[in-house]
Scaffold this active site. Sequence first.
Site, PDB file in Angstrom:
ATOM      1  CB  CYS A  70     -18.523 -68.392 -23.015  1.00  0.00           C
ATOM      2  SG  CYS A  70     -17.636 -69.967 -23.087  1.00  0.00           S
ATOM      3  N   GLY A  77     -24.115 -66.769 -10.280  1.00  0.00           N
ATOM      4  CA  GLY A  77     -22.825 -67.106  -9.701  1.00  0.00           C
ATOM      5  C   GLY A  77     -22.937 -67.565  -8.261  1.00  0.00           C
ATOM      6  CG  ASP A  78     -20.194 -68.315  -6.105  1.00  0.00           C
ATOM      7  OD1 ASP A  78     -19.743 -69.129  -6.935  1.00  0.00           O
ATOM      8  OD2 ASP A  78     -19.510 -67.413  -5.579  1.00  0.00           O
ATOM      9  N   GLY A 108     -26.857 -72.008 -12.567  1.00  0.00           N
ATOM     10  CA  GLY A 108     -26.137 -72.823 -13.536  1.00  0.00           C
ATOM     11  C   GLY A 108     -25.623 -74.105 -12.918  1.00  0.00           C
TER      12      GLY A 108
END
Length: 331
Positions: free
Chosen positions: A102, A205-206, A228
């Site tokens: 985070c 990611g992405d 996410g």
Amino acid sequence: MIKIGNIELPEFPLLLAPMEDVSDPPFRKLCKMHGADMMYSEFISSEGLIRDAMKSRKKLDIFDYERPVGIQIFGGDEEAMALSAKIVETVNPDIVDINFGCPVKKVVCKGAGAGVLKDIDLMIRLTKAVVNSTHLPVTVKTRLGWDTESINIMEVAERLQEVGVKALTIHARTRAQMYKGDADWNYIHQVKNNPNIEIPIFGNGDIDSAQKAWEYKNKFDCDGIMIGRGAIGYPWIFNEVKHFFATGEILPEPTITQRLEAVRQHAEWSKDWKGERLGLIEMRQHYSNYFRGIPHFKDFRRQFLEVFTLEEMDEVIEKADQFYSQYSFDA
């Protein structure tokens, strides 16, 4: 088949990322319904659990229908992390996950989350404390490093495996990047192809489309993908990815009626979990995401923001459904 300890997952599992104020039980239920293979809770402060803070304790709520499910904790103190892992164990999740990724300032300033990337020895001590305090499989989610000058994910992966971590998720950005710029999955590929690494390596990611998931799966050789932001307001992404993997075909995007039904389900489950008023107030952050790119939604969003009961919500949903049933998207 992918195994995390004694937890069996499909050959190439799709995981829902732990996201603060997003990955709560109502949202996880939607994602499970639409194809997610494994869930993670919102991240939970180890200090909050020890203080018996209500918000932290509430995040421990898990339900059998969402299994396998992991609870994610964060902190910078070994004793607190060990004790919080024991508290987590009492609600019987399938996995305990540690957040070392985070990037937000309020977490990093406490020497937790991505803040630990500055001190890998501390990261290993914290992880070992958790591993030694629970019988559950322990996993870790982290980033490539603090910045481009200190990318150390290969060392981190090997040392985490040595102290007993059963799987590793890598968000392919540094802390300095936050959520900007492109995620560099080449580092994930390097970790996965390290002959010393035996645990599953998941990439993050992405990933915002089925085509990109397919490309990254084949190009970077990871064991699974964690999604996410691509799932926020779009839980359909999991089934879209699975369908594309199986057939090479792109599923049509959800219709307005399907989007409205997802909002209704999300709101009803939020009401069941938090109470009607609070549940609907906390739904307000989601409306724009469910209807991103849909023309003329602004007025309906305003109406959704003013509802406090499911009955009022149903009235707005009916009006929106009627409006879009007569609307030509080619106009």
